[in-house]
Scaffold this active site. Structure first.
Site, PDB file in Angstrom:
ATOM      1  N   TYR A  26       0.798  -1.234   0.000  1.00 23.33           N
ATOM      2  CA  TYR A  26       0.000   0.000   0.000  1.00 23.33           C
ATOM      3  C   TYR A  26       0.830   1.284   0.000  1.00 23.33           C
ATOM      4  O   TYR A  26       0.255   2.379  -0.055  1.00 23.33           O
ATOM      5  CB  TYR A  26      -0.943  -0.003   1.210  1.00 23.33           C
ATOM      6  CG  TYR A  26      -1.971  -1.120   1.140  1.00 23.33           C
ATOM      7  CD1 TYR A  26      -2.973  -1.100   0.168  1.00 23.33           C
ATOM      8  CD2 TYR A  26      -1.922  -2.202   2.015  1.00 23.33           C
ATOM      9  CE1 TYR A  26      -3.897  -2.127   0.080  1.00 23.33           C
ATOM     10  CE2 TYR A  26      -2.849  -3.233   1.940  1.00 23.33           C
ATOM     11  CZ  TYR A  26      -3.831  -3.195   0.970  1.00 23.33           C
ATOM     12  OH  TYR A  26      -4.756  -4.210   0.876  1.00 23.33           O
ATOM     13  N   HIS A 103      -8.180   1.308  -6.569  1.00 18.00           N
ATOM     14  CA  HIS A 103      -7.465   0.511  -5.563  1.00 18.00           C
ATOM     15  C   HIS A 103      -5.988   0.842  -5.668  1.00 18.00           C
ATOM     16  O   HIS A 103      -5.434   0.889  -6.773  1.00 18.00           O
ATOM     17  CB  HIS A 103      -7.684  -0.992  -5.793  1.00 18.00           C
ATOM     18  CG  HIS A 103      -9.136  -1.337  -5.720  1.00 18.00           C
ATOM     19  ND1 HIS A 103      -9.816  -1.386  -4.527  1.00 18.00           N
ATOM     20  CD2 HIS A 103     -10.044  -1.566  -6.696  1.00 18.00           C
ATOM     21  CE1 HIS A 103     -11.084  -1.646  -4.772  1.00 18.00           C
ATOM     22  NE2 HIS A 103     -11.254  -1.755  -6.078  1.00 18.00           N
ATOM     23  N   SER A 105      -3.576  -1.056  -4.625  1.00 22.56           N
ATOM     24  CA  SER A 105      -2.851  -2.276  -5.000  1.00 22.56           C
ATOM     25  C   SER A 105      -3.471  -2.898  -6.254  1.00 22.56           C
ATOM     26  O   SER A 105      -4.595  -2.561  -6.643  1.00 22.56           O
ATOM     27  CB  SER A 105      -2.887  -3.273  -3.845  1.00 22.56           C
ATOM     28  OG  SER A 105      -4.213  -3.730  -3.626  1.00 22.56           O
ATOM     29  N   ARG A 114     -10.040 -11.112  -3.985  1.00 16.68           N
ATOM     30  CA  ARG A 114      -9.958  -9.672  -4.279  1.00 16.68           C
ATOM     31  C   ARG A 114     -10.285  -9.365  -5.741  1.00 16.68           C
ATOM     32  O   ARG A 114     -10.406  -8.210  -6.123  1.00 16.68           O
ATOM     33  CB  ARG A 114      -8.557  -9.134  -3.956  1.00 16.68           C
ATOM     34  CG  ARG A 114      -8.228  -9.134  -2.487  1.00 16.68           C
ATOM     35  CD  ARG A 114      -6.915  -8.417  -2.230  1.00 16.68           C
ATOM     36  NE  ARG A 114      -6.317  -8.864  -0.994  1.00 16.68           N
ATOM     37  CZ  ARG A 114      -6.541  -8.315   0.203  1.00 16.68           C
ATOM     38  NH1 ARG A 114      -7.336  -7.281   0.325  1.00 16.68           N
ATOM     39  NH2 ARG A 114      -5.966  -8.801   1.281  1.00 16.68           N
TER      40      ARG A 114
HETATM   41  C1  DQA Z   1      -7.718  -1.996  -1.551  1.00 13.09           C
HETATM   42  C2  DQA Z   1      -7.696  -3.465  -1.967  1.00 13.09           C
HETATM   43  C3  DQA Z   1      -8.669  -4.282  -1.124  1.00 13.09           C
HETATM   44  O1  DQA Z   1      -8.640  -5.637  -1.518  1.00 13.09           O
HETATM   45  C4  DQA Z   1      -8.271  -4.190   0.336  1.00 13.09           C
HETATM   46  O2  DQA Z   1      -9.193  -4.920   1.131  1.00 13.09           O
HETATM   47  C5  DQA Z   1      -8.122  -2.795   0.816  1.00 13.09           C
HETATM   48  C6  DQA Z   1      -7.460  -1.821  -0.060  1.00 13.09           C
HETATM   49  C7  DQA Z   1      -6.633  -1.178  -2.294  1.00 13.09           C
HETATM   50  O3  DQA Z   1      -6.716   0.037  -2.271  1.00 13.09           O
HETATM   51  O4  DQA Z   1      -5.712  -1.773  -2.865  1.00 13.09           O
HETATM   52  O5  DQA Z   1      -8.433  -2.474   1.952  1.00 13.09           O
HETATM   53  O6  DQA Z   1      -8.976  -1.445  -1.883  1.00 13.09           O
END
Ligand code: DQA
Length: 149
Positions: A26, A103, A105, A114
């Site tokens: 992140y 997102h 990531s 995910r």
């Molecule tokens: C996220 C990706 C999600 O899978 C994760 O649960 C997050 C952050 C991202 O910004 O990469 O909390 O949304």
């Protein structure tokens, strides 16, 4: 010139923990750092941003209910809710403003669970895996959308 330029940037569950969460995934920015950066990108594009974060799903839903009165477009990173919250999906549909999903990531390259997003098809674009830069892409996409509207 973009007359409708108010963008709400909504962060969901655990995104207030940026800076503490795995920096390899992140990055090391806090949410406040990230929001400052996003506001700077928006300024360059002639957009005005406001920010919202909560760890309570109902609050996220209620903020989406209010969105129509306060924003012309929304950027949302719902965190883990992205993958299963049909309540947030329904609320985004009710909000009926152009939306971009972001997102930090690369969710498609991580765990299987995910890869599912319950909001993706309601959004004009999804940006993932570009860190803070992804929000610049999202703002540019919304600027285009609002210019054409
Ligand atoms: C996220 C990706 C999600 O899978 C994760 O649960 C997050 C952050 C991202 O910004 O990469 O909390 O949304």
């Amino acid at each position: 010139m973009i007359l409708r330029n108010r963008i709400e940037v909504m962060h969901g569950v655990n995104l207030d923990q940026l800076g503490r969460r795995d920096p390899a995934i992140y990055g090391s920015m806090t949410l406040l750092d990230l929001q400052d950066q996003i506001a700077g990108y928006a300024h360059e594009l002639g957009l005005a941003t406001s920010f919202f974060q909560t760890n309570a799903e109902g609050e996220f839903v209620e903020h989406l209910h209010r969105l129509g009165e306060m924003a012309d477009g929304v950027i949302l990173n719902p965190g883990a809710w992205t993958h299963y919250s049909w309540a947030i999906r329904d609320a985004l549909e009710i909000a009926a403003v152009p939306a971009v999903e972001v997102h930090l990531s690369d969710v498609m390259a991580r765990e299987e669970w995910r890869r599912q997003s319950v909001v993706r098809d309601l959004c004009v674009a999804t940006v993932a895996g570009r860190g803070a830069e992804g929000y610049r892409d999202a703002l540019a996409r919304l600027a285009e959308e609002l210019r054409d509207a």
